[in-house]
Structure formats: C-alpha cells, structure tokens
Design a protein around this motif. Sequence first.
Motif, PDB file in Angstrom:
ATOM      1  N   LEU A   1      64.653 124.947  41.470  1.00  0.00           N
ATOM      2  CA  LEU A   1      63.848 126.054  41.962  1.00  0.00           C
ATOM      3  C   LEU A   1      64.338 127.388  41.400  1.00  0.00           C
ATOM      4  CD1 LEU A   1      61.568 126.978  43.802  1.00  0.00           C
ATOM      5  CD2 LEU A   1      63.189 127.016  45.705  1.00  0.00           C
ATOM      6  N   ALA A   2      65.684 127.563  41.308  1.00  0.00           N
ATOM      7  CA  ALA A   2      66.232 128.798  40.763  1.00  0.00           C
ATOM      8  C   ALA A   2      65.922 128.951  39.281  1.00  0.00           C
ATOM      9  CB  ALA A   2      67.748 128.831  40.990  1.00  0.00           C
ATOM     10  N   ALA A   3      65.797 127.821  38.562  1.00  0.00           N
ATOM     11  CA  ALA A   3      65.458 127.895  37.149  1.00  0.00           C
ATOM     12  C   ALA A   3      64.017 128.347  36.934  1.00  0.00           C
ATOM     13  CB  ALA A   3      65.692 126.537  36.479  1.00  0.00           C
ATOM     14  N   ARG A   4      63.140 128.042  37.920  1.00  0.00           N
ATOM     15  CA  ARG A   4      61.727 128.426  37.796  1.00  0.00           C
ATOM     16  C   ARG A   4      61.441 129.799  38.373  1.00  0.00           C
ATOM     17  NH1 ARG A   4      61.065 123.319  40.206  1.00  0.00           N
ATOM     18  NH2 ARG A   4      60.227 124.364  42.071  1.00  0.00           N
ATOM     19  N   SER A   5      62.233 130.223  39.387  1.00  0.00           N
ATOM     20  CA  SER A   5      61.902 131.450  40.110  1.00  0.00           C
ATOM     21  C   SER A   5      63.183 132.204  40.440  1.00  0.00           C
ATOM     22  CB  SER A   5      61.148 131.114  41.398  1.00  0.00           C
ATOM     23  OG  SER A   5      60.968 132.254  42.198  1.00  0.00           O
ATOM     24  N   ASP A   6      63.229 133.496  40.082  1.00  0.00           N
ATOM     25  CA  ASP A   6      64.382 134.314  40.424  1.00  0.00           C
ATOM     26  C   ASP A   6      64.376 134.631  41.917  1.00  0.00           C
ATOM     27  OD1 ASP A   6      64.071 136.171  37.318  1.00  0.00           O
ATOM     28  OD2 ASP A   6      65.162 134.312  37.765  1.00  0.00           O
ATOM     29  N   GLY A   7      65.523 135.128  42.382  1.00  0.00           N
ATOM     30  CA  GLY A   7      65.614 135.555  43.784  1.00  0.00           C
ATOM     31  C   GLY A   7      66.499 134.606  44.580  1.00  0.00           C
ATOM     32  N   ARG A   8      66.333 134.675  45.926  1.00  0.00           N
ATOM     33  CA  ARG A   8      67.154 133.918  46.856  1.00  0.00           C
ATOM     34  C   ARG A   8      66.375 132.683  47.321  1.00  0.00           C
ATOM     35  NH1 ARG A   8      70.545 136.803  50.200  1.00  0.00           N
ATOM     36  NH2 ARG A   8      69.390 136.135  52.038  1.00  0.00           N
ATOM     37  N   HIS A   9      67.061 131.530  47.330  1.00  0.00           N
ATOM     38  CA  HIS A   9      66.419 130.282  47.737  1.00  0.00           C
ATOM     39  C   HIS A   9      67.400 129.451  48.559  1.00  0.00           C
ATOM     40  CE1 HIS A   9      63.061 131.051  45.010  1.00  0.00           C
ATOM     41  NE2 HIS A   9      63.947 131.325  44.054  1.00  0.00           N
ATOM     42  N   ILE A  10      66.837 128.603  49.416  1.00  0.00           N
ATOM     43  CA  ILE A  10      67.629 127.640  50.180  1.00  0.00           C
ATOM     44  C   ILE A  10      66.853 126.338  50.236  1.00  0.00           C
ATOM     45  CG2 ILE A  10      66.705 128.450  52.410  1.00  0.00           C
ATOM     46  CD1 ILE A  10      69.440 127.675  53.640  1.00  0.00           C
TER      47      ILE A  10
ATOM     48  N   GLN B   1      66.142 111.984  53.775  1.00  0.00           N
ATOM     49  CA  GLN B   1      64.816 112.360  53.304  1.00  0.00           C
ATOM     50  C   GLN B   1      64.920 113.105  51.979  1.00  0.00           C
ATOM     51  OE1 GLN B   1      63.366 114.735  56.598  1.00  0.00           O
ATOM     52  NE2 GLN B   1      62.365 112.972  57.548  1.00  0.00           N
ATOM     53  N   ASP B   2      63.766 113.316  51.324  1.00  0.00           N
ATOM     54  CA  ASP B   2      63.751 114.127  50.115  1.00  0.00           C
ATOM     55  C   ASP B   2      63.985 115.587  50.486  1.00  0.00           C
ATOM     56  OD1 ASP B   2      61.083 112.147  48.676  1.00  0.00           O
ATOM     57  OD2 ASP B   2      63.263 111.949  48.484  1.00  0.00           O
ATOM     58  N   PRO B   3      64.671 116.356  49.624  1.00  0.00           N
ATOM     59  CA  PRO B   3      64.931 117.769  49.943  1.00  0.00           C
ATOM     60  C   PRO B   3      63.660 118.605  49.931  1.00  0.00           C
ATOM     61  CG  PRO B   3      65.686 117.239  47.726  1.00  0.00           C
ATOM     62  CD  PRO B   3      65.306 115.952  48.343  1.00  0.00           C
ATOM     63  N   VAL B   4      63.632 119.640  50.816  1.00  0.00           N
ATOM     64  CA  VAL B   4      62.559 120.630  50.857  1.00  0.00           C
ATOM     65  C   VAL B   4      63.199 122.010  50.787  1.00  0.00           C
ATOM     66  CG1 VAL B   4      60.985 119.147  52.154  1.00  0.00           C
ATOM     67  CG2 VAL B   4      62.588 120.623  53.384  1.00  0.00           C
ATOM     68  N   CYS B   5      62.389 123.058  50.549  1.00  0.00           N
ATOM     69  CA  CYS B   5      62.946 124.380  50.301  1.00  0.00           C
ATOM     70  C   CYS B   5      62.159 125.473  51.020  1.00  0.00           C
ATOM     71  CB  CYS B   5      62.974 124.681  48.803  1.00  0.00           C
ATOM     72  SG  CYS B   5      63.886 123.471  47.814  1.00  0.00           S
TER      73      CYS B   5
ATOM     74  N   ALA C   1      72.731 114.224  60.152  1.00  0.00           N
ATOM     75  CA  ALA C   1      73.449 115.044  59.183  1.00  0.00           C
ATOM     76  C   ALA C   1      72.461 115.910  58.408  1.00  0.00           C
ATOM     77  CB  ALA C   1      74.263 114.177  58.227  1.00  0.00           C
ATOM     78  N   LEU C   2      72.957 117.031  57.847  1.00  0.00           N
ATOM     79  CA  LEU C   2      72.154 117.947  57.046  1.00  0.00           C
ATOM     80  C   LEU C   2      72.866 118.186  55.717  1.00  0.00           C
ATOM     81  CD1 LEU C   2      71.175 120.605  59.745  1.00  0.00           C
ATOM     82  CD2 LEU C   2      69.705 118.837  58.800  1.00  0.00           C
ATOM     83  N   ASN C   3      72.066 118.299  54.646  1.00  0.00           N
ATOM     84  CA  ASN C   3      72.556 118.624  53.303  1.00  0.00           C
ATOM     85  C   ASN C   3      71.862 119.923  52.893  1.00  0.00           C
ATOM     86  OD1 ASN C   3      71.879 117.263  50.021  1.00  0.00           O
ATOM     87  ND2 ASN C   3      73.455 118.684  50.614  1.00  0.00           N
ATOM     88  N   ILE C   4      72.641 121.000  52.670  1.00  0.00           N
ATOM     89  CA  ILE C   4      72.096 122.336  52.434  1.00  0.00           C
ATOM     90  C   ILE C   4      72.706 122.893  51.154  1.00  0.00           C
ATOM     91  CG2 ILE C   4      71.842 124.660  53.379  1.00  0.00           C
ATOM     92  CD1 ILE C   4      72.251 123.464  56.159  1.00  0.00           C
ATOM     93  N   ALA C   5      71.884 123.594  50.356  1.00  0.00           N
ATOM     94  CA  ALA C   5      72.360 124.284  49.160  1.00  0.00           C
ATOM     95  C   ALA C   5      71.556 125.573  48.992  1.00  0.00           C
ATOM     96  CB  ALA C   5      72.225 123.408  47.919  1.00  0.00           C
ATOM     97  N   VAL C   6      72.188 126.639  48.463  1.00  0.00           N
ATOM     98  CA  VAL C   6      71.552 127.944  48.331  1.00  0.00           C
ATOM     99  C   VAL C   6      71.673 128.438  46.903  1.00  0.00           C
ATOM    100  CG1 VAL C   6      71.970 128.594  50.725  1.00  0.00           C
ATOM    101  CG2 VAL C   6      73.695 129.097  49.006  1.00  0.00           C
ATOM    102  N   ALA C   7      70.846 129.443  46.585  1.00  0.00           N
ATOM    103  CA  ALA C   7      70.904 130.125  45.296  1.00  0.00           C
ATOM    104  C   ALA C   7      70.656 131.605  45.532  1.00  0.00           C
ATOM    105  CB  ALA C   7      69.863 129.554  44.322  1.00  0.00           C
ATOM    106  N   GLY C   8      71.482 132.472  44.918  1.00  0.00           N
ATOM    107  CA  GLY C   8      71.304 133.912  45.039  1.00  0.00           C
ATOM    108  C   GLY C   8      71.901 134.515  46.280  1.00  0.00           C
ATOM    109  N   THR C   9      72.704 133.760  47.068  1.00  0.00           N
ATOM    110  CA  THR C   9      73.304 134.302  48.297  1.00  0.00           C
ATOM    111  C   THR C   9      74.822 134.301  48.251  1.00  0.00           C
ATOM    112  OG1 THR C   9      73.403 132.175  49.428  1.00  0.00           O
ATOM    113  CG2 THR C   9      71.341 133.407  49.597  1.00  0.00           C
TER     114      THR C   9
END
Length: 470
Positions: free
Chosen positions: A326-335, A347-351, A367-375
Amino acid sequence: MSLWTSLEPASATVDPGASTRVRLRVRNTGDVVDEYRFEPVGSVAPWTTVEPPTLRLFPGTTGTVELTFAPPRTPDATAGPNPYAVRITPTEHPDAVTVPEGNLTVTPFTEVRAELVPPTVKGRFRGRPRLAIDNLGNTRVTASLSGTDTGDRLSYDLQPGNVQIEPGRAVFVDATLRPRQIIWFGSKEEQPYALAVRRSGAQALEIDGTFVQRGFLPRWLATALSLSLALAIAFVMIWLAYKPQVRSLAAEKLEQAGVSTLPPPSPSAPGNVKSSPPPPPEEKPEEEPAASPSPQAGGGDGGGGGGGDEEEKPKERTAATAVQELAARSDGRHICYRAYVADRGWQDPVCDGAEAGTTGKDLPVKALNIAVAGTKGTAGNGAHVVEEWLTGDKWSSAADGIDMYIGSTKEAVSPLQGFTIKVTDGSVCQNTHVANKGWMGLGCTKPGGWMYGGSPMEEAQNLEAIRLTV
C-alpha cells in the motif's frame, strides 16, 4: 430601628438525629402596627424551622417564635460550632431588615461501613479482593487494616495498610491473599477469612469473605499418573521374573558343524606342542543363482529415489506485506492488520479502517497482526482474563513496515478482551466490536499517546472485530 430582638439561649447544642429549640423574642418599638416575616439563613438553614413563620405586633407589644434545629445523622451535619441567623423583614418597612445571630454546636458521631468486592475470590496461587470503606460520620476517621483466618492458612498484603477518611468519603484498599500451602492435586477448597478495620477507642469492624483455592492439577490426573506408575512397576517386575531365554541361531549352526569359535593357537607359543592335524576341508554350499536385478531397483542410468524439486509453498501474506504494498502505491500514513479468529485461523490483512474479525458469529479474536507505514513505528499489548481478573500481555513494538503481534494463537491462551495501541508519530483511531455489546464507538489517541480498545475492565467480554486508522 423599630424592632427589638432577643435569642434565648444565644448558644445551643444538638446531637445529629435529634433536635433542640431556641426562643426568639421580638418587640415592636415603632408607632404603627407591623407584621414581621422570619427566615433562617446560614449553613444550618436546611434543617431549621421557625414557628410561626410570621408575627403581627401592635406598637409596644412583644411576640415569641420558636426555632427548631434538627440536624440529620449524616456527614452533612458538620461537627463543632455552626453559626446561624434569622432574617426578620417588616412588612411596613421592608428595607429595615434585622438579622439576629446565634451559635449551634453539633456533637460529633462516628459511623463506618465496609464491604468486600467481591466477597468470594478464586485462584490457585492468590486472590485479589478490594475492600471499600465508607465514613458515614461527621468527623475524620483514622484506621488500620489487618487480615485473619482460622488456622493461619493465608497471608495478607493490604495496600494501603492505614487510611484516613474524611466525612462522607470512601477509600478502596487492594488486598492480595496467598495460600501458605499449594494444592497440587485435588478439588477446590473454601477458606473463610476476615479483613478487620481497627480504630482507636472503638471495636474492630470485621468483614467476612471466602477464598476458593483451586487445585493445580485435577484429581483424575493424579489418579491416572498413579495407575500408570503402578502398571509400569508391575510390568518391570514381571519382565525380570519371566525373562525369556534367548540363544543365538548362529552359535547353534557352528556347534552342529563342529567348528570352534575359539581363535587358533599362536605359532610362536613356547613349549614343545604337537600340532594337531588340519581339519577336513569344508564342503562349499551350492551357490544359488544370482537374482536378476529388479526393474524397480534404484541405481544405474535410471537413477533412484529422486522425485524432482518440491513445489515451494506460497509465503504467508501478513500485515507487513499489505502495508508495504500500500505504501508503494500511495504516499502518506497507513495501517494494515489482520485477526486470528478462533476455530478459523488467520484472516487476510485489511487496511485503513476496514473490518477485521467477525460479527454476529460468536467467534472471538485470539491474536492481532498489525503493521504501519509513515508513523515511525507502533507499539501495543493485549488484555486477557486470568483467574477472573483482567491482565495484559508483554508489550510489543515494531518499526514501519514490520509485523507486530498482539495476543496468542495457542489454544490454551484465552481470547483477547481488548488491546492497547499507539503510534510513535501522530495518533491512531480504533473502533472495536465486543461480544454481547456490539461496536463500542470510534476513539482516537492524542499524538504519540496510548489508547485502550475492547471490553470494559469490569465486564471482560471477548473481542470479535476491529477497525483501525492512522
């Protein structure tokens, strides 16, 4: 001024819950007939009455009204001297107000109540009740706390051990009960105990409770282990008593052929030893025809056993994979995030605000699996119910584009009831779906601050779905 007043007596004393009376004498010193209205003022006015509320006097005459003070037996009746006053307003001259003043002393009283929350606690190694102490009197209460039980089977840790409580206020004391002996095998045992509130010059107030101590392992497991050990010992004893006689078949063949298994004598042996005649030549057994090689045998040009390269399994798609794409396609902050749902797995990841988990299916999130970009990274931990109290996991953290995991996929670990999260740069918003309550509503942290999402601490319901944005 055309009015003369007198309080009889000017000072009075009253017990909370009782009443006392003071007489107010009034004389009309003017030259006209006037009517006077009486109104109590001051801190004691709510529990002061005047009879009669009005008085009509001719010039030169005197009248009397009675003031009745009835303070309640509550913390509102402050102990000690309390000044009071009565406002007298003439009807003919409303500007000529007279306010005679007196003093009312309220005697002190003490009333303390205490309650265990909950009255019964359960645990294997400890119990954690809370003691609520209310001061219902009108003076400050100072008390110390202690715990007792029959047989001295428990130890007590009370925080704080001494309290000071203002009138009309309450304090909470955190108690930790620990059994002096652990029940390794067996069923639960109930151990009555009491927490005492002790005050100087007063009888101790004891509050009874029950600690239900659970066994570390169930009784049936102890029985099964005992039976297994007994069977193992019996098997070993039978084996030693009836050990079968084992004899080598090769030794029997050599004995039948007359061949000794001892090595031949050394030619350099000392002494005059007569050599024995050589043994008769052994008959060669007929050679069996060689078996033709099996067409299925390995070796040769055909090669054996190698079945070619195994197909590579596809890599697991995690939250970090999704947020990097998602970060490669769109700049800014993502989770991006995904949920491990009981009985269904990951489950499959959502954003960015999409729903992860399930609703209306009574399937908790483990359990939860979380990753961020731009934070500049994220951190958090999960909350579970352990021994009927809500506790947290160890803290986890991850940089941008890296997976962070909260909770556990192990079957023995209870599902998540909630989680705490923050991002290093900026704020994070969450909305959680909790069993039996539904969506809890959107909430956001302050920049760089922490936020808890999920079931309230006192209810401990399972987490079923989440939505996250940054």
